[in-house]
Design a protein around this motif. Structure first.
Motif, short mmCIF file in Angstrom:
data_model
loop_
_atom_site.label_atom_id
_atom_site.label_comp_id
_atom_site.label_asym_id
_atom_site.label_seq_id
_atom_site.Cartn_x
_atom_site.Cartn_y
_atom_site.Cartn_z
N HIS A 105 -38.59 88.25 -64.09
CA HIS A 105 -38.15 86.90 -63.49
C HIS A 105 -36.65 86.98 -62.99
O HIS A 105 -36.09 87.65 -64.24
CB HIS A 105 -38.17 85.79 -64.33
CG HIS A 105 -39.73 85.60 -64.87
ND1 HIS A 105 -40.58 84.80 -64.27
CD2 HIS A 105 -40.37 85.91 -65.67
CE1 HIS A 105 -41.80 84.68 -64.71
NE2 HIS A 105 -41.76 85.67 -65.70
N HIS A 163 -43.09 91.88 -66.18
CA HIS A 163 -43.23 90.81 -65.56
C HIS A 163 -41.88 90.42 -65.45
O HIS A 163 -41.34 89.71 -66.18
CB HIS A 163 -44.12 89.81 -66.18
CG HIS A 163 -45.41 89.95 -66.18
ND1 HIS A 163 -46.46 89.54 -65.46
CD2 HIS A 163 -46.11 90.83 -67.26
CE1 HIS A 163 -47.61 90.05 -65.79
NE2 HIS A 163 -47.47 90.54 -66.78
N GLN A 192 -51.24 97.21 -70.09
CA GLN A 192 -52.75 96.90 -69.50
C GLN A 192 -53.80 97.10 -70.53
O GLN A 192 -53.64 97.60 -71.57
CB GLN A 192 -52.96 97.56 -68.17
CG GLN A 192 -51.83 97.10 -67.06
CD GLN A 192 -51.82 97.95 -65.87
OE1 GLN A 192 -52.40 99.10 -66.04
NE2 GLN A 192 -51.52 97.44 -64.78
N ALA A 197 -37.27 90.42 -68.29
CA ALA A 197 -38.53 91.19 -68.06
C ALA A 197 -39.19 91.78 -69.18
O ALA A 197 -39.02 93.09 -69.69
CB ALA A 197 -37.89 92.44 -67.13
N HIS A 210 -46.32 97.61 -67.95
CA HIS A 210 -45.76 96.94 -66.81
C HIS A 210 -44.96 95.85 -67.13
O HIS A 210 -45.36 95.11 -68.11
CB HIS A 210 -47.21 96.56 -65.85
CG HIS A 210 -47.81 95.57 -66.43
ND1 HIS A 210 -49.09 95.84 -67.27
CD2 HIS A 210 -47.98 93.91 -66.18
CE1 HIS A 210 -49.65 94.63 -67.69
NE2 HIS A 210 -48.87 93.65 -66.90
#
Length: 93
Positions: free
Chosen positions: A63, A61, A53, A48, A59
């Motif tokens: 998996h 991502h 942003q 992760a 945030h």
């Protein structure tokens, strides 16, 4: 700083209670699962990375590698409405 602390806390809670992974980091058996299946089943491993942003909001991502993944045939049955025999009872258990 408070946003980063809040984000870290919420991400750890999500990983532990929704995904079902152990956050101890000591995986003697090589499996990241806490022993309780999460939303995706028993988790073998996760990755992760976190990024920001444009305005600095954090945030991840995420998996997730699961031990017993859902087979495509079962997904097709569920999408068509055929695979629901006893599913509610199994989910309740």
């Amino acid at each position: 700083v408070s946003q980063a602390i809040f984000f870290d806390t919420m991400t750890k809670l999500w990983l532990e209670h929704v995904v079902g992974v152990s956050l101890d980091g000591d995986f003697a058996d090589g499996v990241a699962s806490s022993g309780r299946p999460g939303v995706f089943g028993m988790v073998h491993a996760y990755f992760a990375p976190v990024e920001t942003q444009g305005r600095g909001g954090l945030h991840p991502h995420v998996h997730i590698w699961v031990l017993n993944f859902i087979r495509a045939g079962l997904l097709d049955k569920l999408r068509s409405g055929q695979g629901f025999d006893g599913l509610v009872e199994k989910l309740r258990k």
